[in-house]
Design an enzyme around this catalytic site. Sequence first.
Site, mmCIF file in Angstrom:
data_model
loop_
_atom_site.group_PDB
_atom_site.id
_atom_site.type_symbol
_atom_site.label_atom_id
_atom_site.label_comp_id
_atom_site.label_asym_id
_atom_site.label_seq_id
_atom_site.Cartn_x
_atom_site.Cartn_y
_atom_site.Cartn_z
ATOM 1 N N GLU A 59 0.698 -1.044 0.098
ATOM 2 C CA GLU A 59 -0.020 -0.029 -0.009
ATOM 3 C C GLU A 59 0.856 1.308 0.139
ATOM 4 O O GLU A 59 1.575 1.470 0.932
ATOM 5 C CB GLU A 59 -0.850 0.038 1.295
ATOM 6 C CG GLU A 59 -1.628 1.266 1.390
ATOM 7 C CD GLU A 59 -2.597 1.189 2.447
ATOM 8 O OE1 GLU A 59 -3.662 1.960 2.531
ATOM 9 O OE2 GLU A 59 -2.516 0.585 3.471
ATOM 10 N N GLU A 107 -11.801 2.797 5.906
ATOM 11 C CA GLU A 107 -10.824 3.047 6.871
ATOM 12 C C GLU A 107 -10.704 4.549 7.162
ATOM 13 O O GLU A 107 -9.711 5.181 6.497
ATOM 14 C CB GLU A 107 -9.342 2.514 6.256
ATOM 15 C CG GLU A 107 -8.194 2.552 7.283
ATOM 16 C CD GLU A 107 -6.960 2.324 6.488
ATOM 17 O OE1 GLU A 107 -5.999 1.622 7.461
ATOM 18 O OE2 GLU A 107 -6.828 2.497 5.446
ATOM 19 N N ASP A 129 -6.077 2.450 -1.503
ATOM 20 C CA ASP A 129 -6.483 3.478 -0.756
ATOM 21 C C ASP A 129 -7.018 4.866 -1.417
ATOM 22 O O ASP A 129 -5.919 5.525 -1.665
ATOM 23 C CB ASP A 129 -5.627 3.740 0.574
ATOM 24 C CG ASP A 129 -6.385 4.298 1.609
ATOM 25 O OD1 ASP A 129 -7.384 5.201 1.323
ATOM 26 O OD2 ASP A 129 -6.230 4.002 2.884
ATOM 27 N N GLN A 166 -9.781 0.769 -0.235
ATOM 28 C CA GLN A 166 -10.261 1.615 0.688
ATOM 29 C C GLN A 166 -10.452 2.792 0.491
ATOM 30 O O GLN A 166 -10.412 3.710 -0.421
ATOM 31 C CB GLN A 166 -8.804 1.596 2.109
ATOM 32 C CG GLN A 166 -8.755 0.064 2.343
ATOM 33 C CD GLN A 166 -7.579 0.120 3.393
ATOM 34 O OE1 GLN A 166 -6.605 0.837 3.208
ATOM 35 N NE2 GLN A 166 -7.436 -0.895 4.287
#
Length: 248
Positions: free
Chosen positions: A134, A231, A169, A195
Amino acid sequence: MRFSANLGFLWADRPLPDAIRAAKAAGFDAVECHWPYDFPATDVAAALQQTGLRMLGLNTRRGNPGENGLAALPRRGSEARAAVDEALAYAAATQTANIHVMAGFAEGPEAEAAFIETLRYACQRASDRTILIEPLNHYDAPGYFLSTTTQAETIIEKVGAPNLKLMFDCYHVQLMEGDVTHRLERLLPLIGHVQVASVPDRGTPDHGELNFPHIWQTLDRLQWSAPVGAEYKPVGDTDASLGWMLAV
Protein backbone atom coordinates in the site's frame (compact mmCIF):
# COMPACT_ATOMS: atom_id res chain seq x y z
CA MET A 1 -21.84 -1.78 -2.66
CA ARG A 2 -20.53 -3.85 0.23
CA PHE A 3 -18.27 -2.51 2.98
CA SER A 4 -15.61 -3.82 5.34
CA ALA A 5 -15.09 -2.13 8.71
CA ASN A 6 -11.46 -1.31 9.36
CA LEU A 7 -11.17 -2.04 13.05
CA GLY A 8 -7.88 -0.21 13.37
CA PHE A 9 -10.00 2.96 13.37
CA LEU A 10 -13.62 1.88 13.90
CA TRP A 11 -14.53 0.75 17.44
CA ALA A 12 -10.81 1.05 18.22
CA ASP A 13 -11.65 1.50 21.91
CA ARG A 14 -12.93 -2.09 22.14
CA PRO A 15 -11.10 -5.41 22.20
CA LEU A 16 -10.89 -6.78 18.66
CA PRO A 17 -13.44 -9.60 19.18
CA ASP A 18 -15.96 -7.07 20.53
CA ALA A 19 -15.25 -4.71 17.63
CA ILE A 20 -16.02 -7.55 15.20
CA ARG A 21 -19.39 -8.04 16.88
CA ALA A 22 -20.07 -4.30 16.71
CA ALA A 23 -19.30 -4.29 12.98
CA LYS A 24 -21.80 -7.08 12.45
CA ALA A 25 -24.46 -5.23 14.42
CA ALA A 26 -23.82 -2.10 12.35
CA GLY A 27 -24.41 -3.95 9.08
CA PHE A 28 -20.89 -4.31 7.68
CA ASP A 29 -20.25 -7.20 5.31
CA ALA A 30 -16.68 -7.92 6.44
CA VAL A 31 -13.94 -6.62 8.72
CA GLU A 32 -10.23 -5.86 8.47
CA CYS A 33 -7.65 -4.72 10.98
CA HIS A 34 -4.19 -3.29 11.41
CA TRP A 35 -2.23 -5.23 14.06
CA PRO A 36 -4.31 -7.88 15.81
CA TYR A 37 -1.46 -9.54 17.68
CA ASP A 38 -2.44 -8.42 21.19
CA PHE A 39 -5.51 -10.65 20.95
CA PRO A 40 -5.40 -14.46 20.76
CA ALA A 41 -6.20 -15.66 17.27
CA THR A 42 -8.61 -18.20 18.76
CA ASP A 43 -10.73 -15.38 20.27
CA VAL A 44 -10.78 -13.47 16.98
CA ALA A 45 -11.63 -16.62 15.03
CA ALA A 46 -14.49 -17.34 17.44
CA ALA A 47 -15.93 -13.83 16.97
CA LEU A 48 -15.68 -14.20 13.19
CA GLN A 49 -17.43 -17.55 13.30
CA GLN A 50 -20.13 -16.20 15.61
CA THR A 51 -20.88 -13.21 13.37
CA GLY A 52 -20.31 -14.89 10.01
CA LEU A 53 -18.00 -12.06 8.98
CA ARG A 54 -14.76 -12.60 7.11
CA MET A 55 -11.51 -10.91 8.06
CA LEU A 56 -10.23 -9.39 4.82
CA GLY A 57 -6.82 -8.19 5.89
CA LEU A 58 -4.20 -7.57 8.54
CA ASN A 59 -0.77 -5.92 8.60
CA THR A 60 2.69 -7.20 9.38
CA ARG A 61 4.14 -5.64 12.51
CA ARG A 62 5.60 -2.15 12.39
CA GLY A 63 8.85 -3.12 14.12
CA ASN A 64 10.51 -1.12 16.87
CA PRO A 65 8.93 2.04 18.34
CA GLY A 66 8.92 4.75 15.71
CA GLU A 67 9.13 2.31 12.80
CA ASN A 68 6.39 1.67 10.25
CA GLY A 69 7.26 -1.72 8.82
CA LEU A 70 10.39 -3.73 8.15
CA ALA A 71 10.21 -5.13 4.63
CA ALA A 72 12.21 -2.39 2.87
CA LEU A 73 14.79 -1.89 5.59
CA PRO A 74 18.26 -3.04 4.49
CA ARG A 75 19.96 -5.51 6.80
CA ARG A 76 16.67 -6.25 8.61
CA GLY A 77 15.68 -9.16 6.39
CA SER A 78 15.47 -11.78 9.11
CA GLU A 79 13.14 -9.59 11.18
CA ALA A 80 11.04 -8.80 8.11
CA ARG A 81 10.67 -12.49 7.29
CA ALA A 82 9.74 -13.25 10.91
CA ALA A 83 7.04 -10.58 10.73
CA VAL A 84 5.72 -12.16 7.54
CA ASP A 85 5.66 -15.60 9.15
CA GLU A 86 3.81 -14.24 12.19
CA ALA A 87 1.21 -12.55 9.99
CA LEU A 88 0.75 -15.67 7.89
CA ALA A 89 0.22 -17.82 10.98
CA TYR A 90 -2.35 -15.38 12.37
CA ALA A 91 -4.06 -15.17 8.98
CA ALA A 92 -4.27 -18.95 8.77
CA ALA A 93 -5.79 -19.19 12.25
CA THR A 94 -8.41 -16.54 11.45
CA GLN A 95 -8.90 -17.40 7.76
CA THR A 96 -7.83 -13.88 6.80
CA ALA A 97 -7.62 -13.40 3.05
CA ASN A 98 -4.97 -10.67 2.62
CA ILE A 99 -1.75 -9.68 4.34
CA HIS A 100 -0.42 -6.15 4.00
CA VAL A 101 3.39 -6.28 4.14
CA MET A 102 4.53 -2.93 5.49
CA ALA A 103 7.61 -1.45 3.86
CA GLY A 104 8.84 0.97 6.51
CA PHE A 105 10.85 4.19 6.43
CA ALA A 106 13.59 3.84 3.83
CA GLU A 107 14.69 5.05 0.42
CA GLY A 108 16.98 4.21 -2.46
CA PRO A 109 17.97 1.12 -4.48
CA GLU A 110 19.10 -0.87 -1.45
CA ALA A 111 15.69 -0.42 0.17
CA GLU A 112 13.94 -1.45 -3.04
CA ALA A 113 16.05 -4.60 -3.24
CA ALA A 114 15.23 -5.46 0.38
CA PHE A 115 11.52 -4.87 -0.23
CA ILE A 116 11.47 -7.05 -3.33
CA GLU A 117 13.31 -9.84 -1.53
CA THR A 118 10.89 -9.80 1.40
CA LEU A 119 7.86 -9.68 -0.89
CA ARG A 120 9.10 -12.65 -2.90
CA TYR A 121 9.52 -14.55 0.37
CA ALA A 122 6.01 -13.56 1.48
CA CYS A 123 4.42 -14.51 -1.83
CA GLN A 124 6.10 -17.90 -1.86
CA ARG A 125 5.03 -18.62 1.70
CA ALA A 126 1.48 -17.36 1.12
CA SER A 127 0.56 -19.48 -1.85
CA ASP A 128 -3.10 -19.58 -0.79
CA ARG A 129 -3.38 -15.92 0.26
CA THR A 130 -2.87 -12.50 -1.27
CA ILE A 131 0.02 -10.25 -0.30
CA LEU A 132 -0.79 -6.54 -0.46
CA ILE A 133 1.41 -3.46 -0.67
CA GLU A 134 0.00 0.00 0.00
CA PRO A 135 1.40 3.39 -0.97
CA LEU A 136 1.14 5.80 2.00
CA ASN A 137 1.03 9.56 1.62
CA HIS A 138 3.94 11.69 2.80
CA TYR A 139 1.78 13.84 5.08
CA ASP A 140 0.78 10.98 7.39
CA ALA A 141 3.89 8.83 6.80
CA PRO A 142 6.82 11.04 5.76
CA GLY A 143 9.76 8.93 4.64
CA TYR A 144 7.70 5.79 3.98
CA PHE A 145 9.35 3.80 1.20
CA LEU A 146 6.23 3.22 -0.91
CA SER A 147 4.31 6.42 -1.68
CA THR A 148 2.69 6.17 -5.15
CA THR A 149 0.76 3.68 -7.22
CA THR A 150 3.34 4.13 -9.99
CA GLN A 151 6.08 2.94 -7.66
CA ALA A 152 3.89 0.07 -6.46
CA GLU A 153 3.22 -0.99 -10.04
CA THR A 154 6.97 -1.20 -10.67
CA ILE A 155 7.53 -3.24 -7.51
CA ILE A 156 4.74 -5.67 -8.41
CA GLU A 157 6.22 -6.14 -11.87
CA LYS A 158 9.71 -6.77 -10.48
CA VAL A 159 8.51 -9.27 -7.88
CA GLY A 160 6.57 -11.13 -10.56
CA ALA A 161 4.26 -13.08 -8.24
CA PRO A 162 0.57 -13.57 -9.14
CA ASN A 163 -0.53 -13.23 -5.50
CA LEU A 164 1.07 -9.80 -5.00
CA LYS A 165 -1.54 -7.05 -5.34
CA LEU A 166 -2.02 -3.34 -4.74
CA MET A 167 -4.04 -1.98 -1.83
CA PHE A 168 -5.69 1.02 -3.46
CA ASP A 169 -6.56 3.46 -0.68
CA CYS A 170 -8.40 6.35 -2.33
CA TYR A 171 -7.37 8.62 0.55
CA HIS A 172 -3.64 8.08 0.04
CA VAL A 173 -3.90 8.09 -3.75
CA GLN A 174 -5.79 11.39 -3.84
CA LEU A 175 -3.24 13.08 -1.57
CA MET A 176 -0.23 11.86 -3.53
CA GLU A 177 -1.40 11.56 -7.14
CA GLY A 178 -5.05 12.44 -7.65
CA ASP A 179 -6.84 11.21 -10.78
CA VAL A 180 -8.49 8.46 -8.73
CA THR A 181 -11.00 7.37 -11.39
CA HIS A 182 -8.44 6.81 -14.15
CA ARG A 183 -6.06 5.10 -11.75
CA LEU A 184 -8.79 2.71 -10.62
CA GLU A 185 -9.57 1.91 -14.24
CA ARG A 186 -5.96 1.40 -15.32
CA LEU A 187 -4.75 -0.46 -12.26
CA LEU A 188 -7.82 -2.66 -11.78
CA PRO A 189 -5.98 -5.92 -12.74
CA LEU A 190 -3.39 -5.21 -10.01
CA ILE A 191 -5.78 -4.17 -7.24
CA GLY A 192 -6.40 -6.60 -4.41
CA HIS A 193 -8.33 -4.33 -2.04
CA VAL A 194 -9.90 -0.86 -2.10
CA GLN A 195 -10.18 1.48 0.88
CA VAL A 196 -11.87 4.85 1.34
CA ALA A 197 -11.84 7.88 3.61
CA SER A 198 -12.48 11.55 3.06
CA VAL A 199 -9.69 13.88 1.94
CA PRO A 200 -7.97 15.65 3.57
CA ASP A 201 -9.33 14.92 7.07
CA ARG A 202 -9.56 11.11 6.76
CA GLY A 203 -13.12 11.21 8.05
CA THR A 204 -16.31 9.55 6.86
CA PRO A 205 -16.46 8.93 3.09
CA ASP A 206 -19.15 11.49 2.33
CA HIS A 207 -17.36 14.85 2.08
CA GLY A 208 -14.12 16.56 1.14
CA GLU A 209 -12.19 16.53 -2.14
CA LEU A 210 -13.44 13.16 -3.38
CA ASN A 211 -16.83 12.72 -5.03
CA PHE A 212 -17.91 9.51 -3.32
CA PRO A 213 -21.12 8.91 -5.31
CA HIS A 214 -18.90 8.96 -8.39
CA ILE A 215 -16.43 6.55 -6.76
CA TRP A 216 -19.25 4.11 -5.92
CA GLN A 217 -20.51 4.36 -9.50
CA THR A 218 -16.99 3.80 -10.85
CA LEU A 219 -16.48 0.70 -8.74
CA ASP A 220 -19.87 -0.63 -9.84
CA ARG A 221 -19.00 0.03 -13.47
CA LEU A 222 -15.69 -1.77 -13.03
CA GLN A 223 -17.62 -4.68 -11.48
CA TRP A 224 -15.73 -4.48 -8.21
CA SER A 225 -17.58 -6.99 -6.06
CA ALA A 226 -15.43 -7.30 -2.92
CA PRO A 227 -16.25 -5.24 0.17
CA VAL A 228 -14.65 -1.79 0.17
CA GLY A 229 -12.63 -1.02 3.28
CA ALA A 230 -13.99 1.84 5.40
CA GLU A 231 -10.68 3.00 6.85
CA TYR A 232 -11.64 6.38 8.26
CA LYS A 233 -11.21 8.09 11.63
CA PRO A 234 -14.58 8.71 13.24
CA VAL A 235 -15.06 11.86 15.27
CA GLY A 236 -16.46 10.54 18.53
CA ASP A 237 -18.56 7.40 18.70
CA THR A 238 -18.18 5.04 15.74
CA ASP A 239 -21.85 4.10 15.65
CA ALA A 240 -22.80 7.76 15.38
CA SER A 241 -20.54 8.13 12.32
CA LEU A 242 -22.23 5.50 10.15
CA GLY A 243 -24.91 7.61 8.48
CA TRP A 244 -22.81 7.77 5.29
CA MET A 245 -23.60 4.11 4.58
CA LEU A 246 -27.31 4.85 4.32
CA ALA A 247 -26.68 7.08 1.30
CA VAL A 248 -24.74 4.50 -0.72
